[in-house]
Design a protein around this motif. Structure first.
Motif, short mmCIF file in Angstrom:
data_model
loop_
_atom_site.label_atom_id
_atom_site.label_comp_id
_atom_site.label_asym_id
_atom_site.label_seq_id
_atom_site.Cartn_x
_atom_site.Cartn_y
_atom_site.Cartn_z
N SER A 104 0.85 -1.20 0.00
CA SER A 104 0.00 0.00 0.00
C SER A 104 0.88 1.24 0.00
CB SER A 104 -0.88 0.04 1.26
OG SER A 104 -1.61 -1.15 1.40
N THR A 105 0.34 2.33 -0.52
CA THR A 105 1.09 3.58 -0.50
C THR A 105 1.04 4.19 0.91
OG1 THR A 105 -0.82 4.95 -1.10
CG2 THR A 105 0.51 4.05 -2.92
N ARG A 106 1.98 5.10 1.17
CA ARG A 106 1.98 5.79 2.47
C ARG A 106 0.68 6.55 2.69
NH1 ARG A 106 7.60 7.00 1.01
NH2 ARG A 106 8.91 5.76 2.36
N ASP A 107 0.15 7.15 1.63
CA ASP A 107 -1.11 7.90 1.75
C ASP A 107 -2.26 6.97 2.16
OD1 ASP A 107 0.21 10.20 1.03
OD2 ASP A 107 -0.47 10.16 -1.05
N PHE A 108 -2.34 5.79 1.56
CA PHE A 108 -3.39 4.84 1.91
C PHE A 108 -3.21 4.36 3.35
CE2 PHE A 108 -5.27 0.60 2.19
CZ PHE A 108 -6.54 0.85 1.71
N GLU A 109 -1.98 4.08 3.76
CA GLU A 109 -1.71 3.62 5.12
C GLU A 109 -2.09 4.70 6.14
OE1 GLU A 109 2.38 2.44 5.00
OE2 GLU A 109 1.90 0.55 4.01
N ALA A 110 -1.77 5.96 5.84
CA ALA A 110 -2.11 7.05 6.76
C ALA A 110 -3.63 7.23 6.85
CB ALA A 110 -1.45 8.35 6.29
N GLU A 111 -4.31 7.14 5.72
CA GLU A 111 -5.77 7.25 5.72
C GLU A 111 -6.39 6.12 6.53
OE1 GLU A 111 -9.26 7.94 2.44
OE2 GLU A 111 -7.68 6.53 1.92
N CYS A 112 -5.87 4.93 6.37
CA CYS A 112 -6.37 3.76 7.08
C CYS A 112 -6.17 3.92 8.60
CB CYS A 112 -5.66 2.51 6.58
SG CYS A 112 -6.22 1.00 7.35
N ALA A 113 -4.98 4.33 9.00
CA ALA A 113 -4.68 4.52 10.43
C ALA A 113 -5.58 5.58 11.04
CB ALA A 113 -3.21 4.89 10.61
N TRP A 114 -5.78 6.69 10.34
CA TRP A 114 -6.64 7.75 10.86
C TRP A 114 -8.08 7.26 10.97
CZ3 TRP A 114 -10.79 9.97 8.27
CH2 TRP A 114 -11.43 11.00 8.98
N LEU A 115 -8.58 6.62 9.93
CA LEU A 115 -9.97 6.16 9.92
C LEU A 115 -10.23 5.16 11.03
CD1 LEU A 115 -12.56 6.65 8.34
CD2 LEU A 115 -11.94 4.74 6.86
N MET A 116 -9.26 4.32 11.34
CA MET A 116 -9.44 3.34 12.41
C MET A 116 -9.58 4.00 13.78
SD MET A 116 -7.04 0.16 11.31
CE MET A 116 -7.62 -0.87 12.65
N THR A 117 -9.07 5.22 13.93
CA THR A 117 -9.17 5.91 15.21
C THR A 117 -10.49 6.66 15.38
OG1 THR A 117 -8.14 7.96 14.43
CG2 THR A 117 -6.67 6.25 15.31
N VAL A 118 -11.21 6.91 14.29
CA VAL A 118 -12.43 7.71 14.38
C VAL A 118 -13.69 6.98 13.94
CG1 VAL A 118 -11.17 9.87 14.10
CG2 VAL A 118 -12.10 8.74 12.08
N ASN A 120 -15.97 3.01 13.28
CA ASN A 120 -16.12 1.61 13.67
C ASN A 120 -15.69 0.67 12.54
OD1 ASN A 120 -18.25 1.38 11.81
ND2 ASN A 120 -19.77 1.94 13.34
N ARG A 121 -15.71 -0.62 12.84
CA ARG A 121 -15.24 -1.63 11.87
C ARG A 121 -16.00 -1.57 10.55
NH1 ARG A 121 -13.78 -7.20 14.84
NH2 ARG A 121 -12.50 -6.32 16.49
N LYS A 122 -17.31 -1.47 10.64
CA LYS A 122 -18.12 -1.48 9.42
C LYS A 122 -17.80 -0.28 8.53
CE LYS A 122 -22.83 -2.01 7.84
NZ LYS A 122 -24.23 -2.17 8.20
N THR A 123 -17.62 0.88 9.14
CA THR A 123 -17.31 2.09 8.38
C THR A 123 -15.93 1.99 7.73
OG1 THR A 123 -18.68 3.39 9.87
CG2 THR A 123 -17.08 4.59 8.51
N VAL A 124 -14.96 1.52 8.49
CA VAL A 124 -13.60 1.37 7.95
C VAL A 124 -13.60 0.41 6.76
CG1 VAL A 124 -11.27 0.53 8.42
CG2 VAL A 124 -12.44 1.95 10.10
N GLY A 125 -14.22 -0.74 6.94
CA GLY A 125 -14.27 -1.73 5.87
C GLY A 125 -15.01 -1.23 4.64
N GLY A 126 -16.12 -0.52 4.86
CA GLY A 126 -16.90 -0.01 3.74
C GLY A 126 -16.23 1.14 3.02
N PHE A 127 -15.58 2.01 3.76
CA PHE A 127 -14.93 3.16 3.15
C PHE A 127 -13.67 2.77 2.39
CE2 PHE A 127 -12.34 7.06 3.24
CZ PHE A 127 -13.25 7.95 2.69
N LEU A 128 -12.86 1.88 2.97
CA LEU A 128 -11.59 1.50 2.34
C LEU A 128 -11.70 0.25 1.46
CD1 LEU A 128 -9.17 2.08 5.34
CD2 LEU A 128 -9.64 3.61 3.43
N HIS A 129 -12.82 -0.45 1.56
CA HIS A 129 -13.03 -1.68 0.79
C HIS A 129 -12.01 -2.76 1.16
CE1 HIS A 129 -15.81 0.67 -1.58
NE2 HIS A 129 -14.85 1.53 -1.81
N ILE A 130 -11.71 -2.86 2.45
CA ILE A 130 -10.82 -3.91 2.94
C ILE A 130 -11.38 -4.45 4.24
CG2 ILE A 130 -8.72 -3.03 1.86
CD1 ILE A 130 -7.92 -1.77 4.49
N ALA A 131 -10.96 -5.64 4.61
CA ALA A 131 -11.39 -6.25 5.86
C ALA A 131 -10.75 -5.54 7.06
CB ALA A 131 -11.01 -7.73 5.88
#
Length: 141
Positions: A104-118, A120-131
């Motif tokens: 993954s790119t650094r931008d994707f990793e940073a977005e993922c880390a931020w989203l996980m802090t704000v 829930n699981r369903k939102t993270v999975g739906g927004f990023l399209h990953i488990a």
């Protein structure tokens, strides 16, 4: 177009060769694939970061998941050469948009880390399209 793509994708120091939409029966949705290559003289060892001359053309094409653009999933694709450094040996050249060994790119990793802090699981999975488990692995990087 090259300058716009470099800024949008945060791939400074690289040349954008092509962008196309790829449909595959192995993927549930189409992906915008952006092919990039390093500029001449920009090769660096992925272990120590020192500039090196190319050793060979590498072992094929590598892909990185990038942030989505609207409804399009985006992947960066590059055929990276390898470099030879006496201390590090023969390694794949580093890229400015991803950590060595990351898919993954650094931008994707940073977005993922931020989203996980704000969110829930369903939102993270739906927004990023990953488990959720994959999101955790990405965020740990």
């Amino acid at each position: 177009m090259d300058g716009i793509c470099n800024r949008l994708l945060n791939v400074k120091g690289m040349v954008v060769e092509d962008a196309c939409i790829v449909d595959s029966p192995l993927r549930p949705v189409s992906v915008l694939e952006v092919r990039v290559r390093p500029r001449r003289g920009m090769l660096r060892c992925s272990r120590c970061g020192r500039r090196r001359h190319g050793y060979d053309r590498g072992g094929g094409v590598r892909r990185w998941r990038h942030q989505d653009f609207g409804c399009w999933r985006v992947g960066l694709v590059a055929a990276l050469p390898r470099v030879d450094r006496p201390r590090c040996g023969v390694t794949v050249a580093s890229v400015p948009w991803a950590e060595p060994g990351s898919r993954s790119t650094r931008d994707f990793e940073a977005e993922c880390a931020w989203l996980m802090t704000v969110a829930n699981r369903k939102t993270v999975g739906g927004f990023l399209h990953i488990a959720w488990r994959t999101a955790g692995d990405v965020a740990r990087r």
